[in-house]
Design a protein around this motif. Structure first.
Motif, short mmCIF file in Angstrom:
data_model
loop_
_atom_site.label_atom_id
_atom_site.label_comp_id
_atom_site.label_asym_id
_atom_site.label_seq_id
_atom_site.Cartn_x
_atom_site.Cartn_y
_atom_site.Cartn_z
N LEU A 94 0.83 -1.21 0.00
CA LEU A 94 0.00 0.00 0.00
C LEU A 94 0.86 1.26 0.00
CD1 LEU A 94 -2.86 -0.97 2.49
CD2 LEU A 94 -3.06 -0.60 0.04
N TYR A 95 1.85 1.31 0.89
CA TYR A 95 2.73 2.48 0.94
C TYR A 95 3.45 2.67 -0.39
CZ TYR A 95 2.12 2.93 6.01
OH TYR A 95 1.60 3.13 7.26
N SER A 96 4.00 1.58 -0.94
CA SER A 96 4.74 1.66 -2.20
C SER A 96 3.84 2.09 -3.34
CB SER A 96 5.39 0.30 -2.53
OG SER A 96 6.26 -0.11 -1.49
N GLY A 97 2.61 1.55 -3.36
CA GLY A 97 1.68 1.88 -4.43
C GLY A 97 1.29 3.36 -4.41
N TRP A 98 0.93 3.86 -3.23
CA TRP A 98 0.51 5.26 -3.13
C TRP A 98 1.67 6.23 -3.36
CZ3 TRP A 98 -4.12 6.37 -4.13
CH2 TRP A 98 -5.17 5.58 -3.71
N PHE A 125 4.15 10.12 -9.50
CA PHE A 125 3.75 10.43 -10.88
C PHE A 125 3.15 11.82 -10.98
CE2 PHE A 125 0.03 10.79 -13.67
CZ PHE A 125 0.66 10.76 -14.89
N PHE A 126 2.17 12.13 -10.13
CA PHE A 126 1.51 13.42 -10.21
C PHE A 126 2.47 14.57 -9.88
CE2 PHE A 126 -2.32 10.77 -9.95
CZ PHE A 126 -3.07 11.34 -10.96
N LEU A 127 3.41 14.31 -8.98
CA LEU A 127 4.39 15.34 -8.65
C LEU A 127 5.30 15.62 -9.84
CD1 LEU A 127 5.86 17.19 -6.64
CD2 LEU A 127 7.22 15.20 -5.94
N ILE A 135 2.95 5.54 -12.77
CA ILE A 135 1.48 5.47 -12.82
C ILE A 135 0.98 4.08 -13.15
CG2 ILE A 135 1.17 6.06 -15.25
CD1 ILE A 135 -0.94 7.20 -12.18
N THR A 136 1.85 3.19 -13.63
CA THR A 136 1.42 1.81 -13.87
C THR A 136 1.76 0.91 -12.69
OG1 THR A 136 3.49 1.45 -15.11
CG2 THR A 136 1.49 1.91 -16.39
N LEU A 137 2.97 1.04 -12.13
CA LEU A 137 3.35 0.19 -11.00
C LEU A 137 2.53 0.51 -9.76
CD1 LEU A 137 7.25 -0.08 -11.17
CD2 LEU A 137 5.58 -1.91 -11.43
N GLY A 138 2.18 1.78 -9.57
CA GLY A 138 1.39 2.16 -8.39
C GLY A 138 0.10 1.37 -8.28
N PRO A 139 -0.79 1.43 -9.27
CA PRO A 139 -2.02 0.66 -9.21
C PRO A 139 -1.79 -0.86 -9.16
CG PRO A 139 -2.24 2.43 -10.79
CD PRO A 139 -0.80 2.41 -10.38
N ILE A 140 -0.72 -1.34 -9.80
CA ILE A 140 -0.41 -2.77 -9.75
C ILE A 140 -0.12 -3.19 -8.31
CG2 ILE A 140 1.40 -4.46 -10.34
CD1 ILE A 140 1.49 -3.10 -13.12
N LEU A 141 0.67 -2.40 -7.58
CA LEU A 141 0.99 -2.71 -6.19
C LEU A 141 -0.26 -2.63 -5.32
CD1 LEU A 141 4.34 -0.71 -5.91
CD2 LEU A 141 4.09 -3.20 -5.98
N LEU A 142 -1.13 -1.65 -5.57
CA LEU A 142 -2.37 -1.54 -4.81
C LEU A 142 -3.28 -2.73 -5.08
CD1 LEU A 142 -3.26 2.27 -5.17
CD2 LEU A 142 -2.09 1.10 -3.29
#
Length: 394
Positions: free
Chosen positions: A221-225, A231-233, A274-281
């Motif tokens: 969760l921490y890694s994903g967020w 990405f947004f930053l 932006i791809t790895l984040g949702p994958i980890l979540l």
């Protein structure tokens, strides 16, 4: 978390992103050939979205490959791992050259040869043979350094087809190399995909049977967020992390598309974030996902290499057959170097995006039933083998 549950989570994720890949490949062969969904002057929201969701396929495949390598390699000696990784890498490269390239082109003369996801996986296997001797901490540092720092190499650009240039293309520069009547394509470079495999290898530790499910979920969760926020930053700063800066367009809709218009070849830091984040979540929340949808995608992702190759054949063959039904020569769908030029007979031929979605749904169902059949015969064979051994012992 037991191994069976772990593998089901892997397979469910692979099944979902496999469906995205099938959709994108259907778009490639059935929508207007060589149309660029990222061309903001001509694209539409649905077309852009169809391409964008396919971006999750490659990061998921490389990341899960890294996690599975951690478990497989942990059961072997270092020497055994070297032979295993070199054998696996060589097999993947041969599959890429002789099978995947043919299924993509249907050209018996192999005038178009590409290094795509399978070949890149093979090259990364060779690298993993050396990284197995490194500590997990060192692997994490190298992984993050590759993912975050590979843009520092963007200014190094080669031309031509010398050995030095080709090695650089394989490492970090996407390239189309016309050579006589042939075309050589390098899309999936070793950097940054090696970094993704290494990160998956690092995360594999948290999927050991004795690992804490609570700690694993927190880390995911921490890694994903953090990845999504990064990405947004970076995208807001609009400087480092993406070679394709976004800009204010004539409409808000186009500006949003510009913001999410990311570079895949080679994969940018923004693209990976932006791809790895949702994958980890997804891995964090889908650990105990039990419902018919999870079962469906778990089966679809059970034999990913077969499904990937079979779906490519199925989509390409159907597209060729559709040409014949339309009264056009099937040779139009034989992909050659001319297919990438303004000479391509496919330039003005294609079907609506609605037809693409409908057909991709059919292809996904066919692949699902194929994997289900293979799974049935596999278990039937294994059960017979076990039964035969039991009778022989008694």
């Amino acid at each position: 978390m037991n191994n069976q549950s772990t593998f089901k989570t892997y397979r469910t994720l692979l099944g979902i992103v496999m469906a995205f890949a099938i959709l994108d490949h259907t778009r490639l062969f059935f929508h207007y050939w060589n149309t660029n969904p990222a061309d903001l002057d001509h694209t539409t929201w649905p077309l852009f979205f169809t391409r964008f969701i396919s971006h999750y396929f490659a990061p998921a495949v490389f990341f899960i490959t890294g996690m599975e390598l951690f478990h497989i390699m942990g059961k072997k000696t270092k020497t055994q791992n070297v032979w295993y990784l070199f054998s696996l890498g060589s097999a993947l490269i041969l599959i890429e050259i002789f099978i995947n390239n043919f299924l993509y082109t249907f050209d018996i003369y192999y005038r178009t040869i590409g290094v795509f996801i399978i070949g890149s996986l093979g090259l990364c296997m060779f690298c993993m043979a050396g990284f197995q001797y490194c500590s997990r901490t060192f692997i994490l540092v190298i992984s993050l350094s590759i993912i975050a720092g590979h843009h520092l190499l963007d200014s190094i650009q080669f031309e031509g087809h010398s050995m030095k240039a080709v090695l650089w293309y394989l490492l970090h520069q996407q390239k189309y190399i016309p050579l006589g009547q042939n075309m050589y394509i390098i899309n999936y470079t070793i950097l940054p995909w090696l970094g993704i495999i290494l990160s998956g290898y690092f995360f594999g530790f948290y999927y050991k049977p004795e690992s804490s499910a609570v700690i694993r979920k927190k880390i995911l969760l921490y890694s994903g967020w953090i990845s999504i926020c990064l990405f947004f930053l970076l995208r807001s700063i609009n400087d480092y992390g993406e070679s394709n800066p976004w800009k204010i367009e004539v409409s808000t809709a186009k500006t949003i598309l510009s913001f999410f218009n990311l570079t895949k070849y080679p994969a940018s830091l923004d693209y990976l974030a932006i791809t790895l984040g949702p994958i980890l979540l997804f891995l964090a929340y889908a650990e105990n996902w039990k419902n018919p949808i999870a079962d469906f995608f778990s089966m679809l992702g059970k034999f990913p290499l077969f499904t990937y190759l079979f779906s490519t054949f199925l989509i390409h063959f159907t597209a060729m057959a559709w040409l014949v039904v339309d009264g056009k020569p099937f040779q139009m769908m034989v992909i050659t170097p001319d297919s990438y030029s303004d000479k391509s007979p496919l330039l003005n031929y294609g079907h609506s995006l609605a037809a693409v979605y409908l057909l991709s749904g059919v292809f996904i169902l066919i692949c699902y039933f194929m994997t289900k059949k293979i799974n049935f015969f596999r278990f039937d064979f294994l059960n017979k083998a076990k039964s035969h051994k039991t009778i022989k012992r008694s």
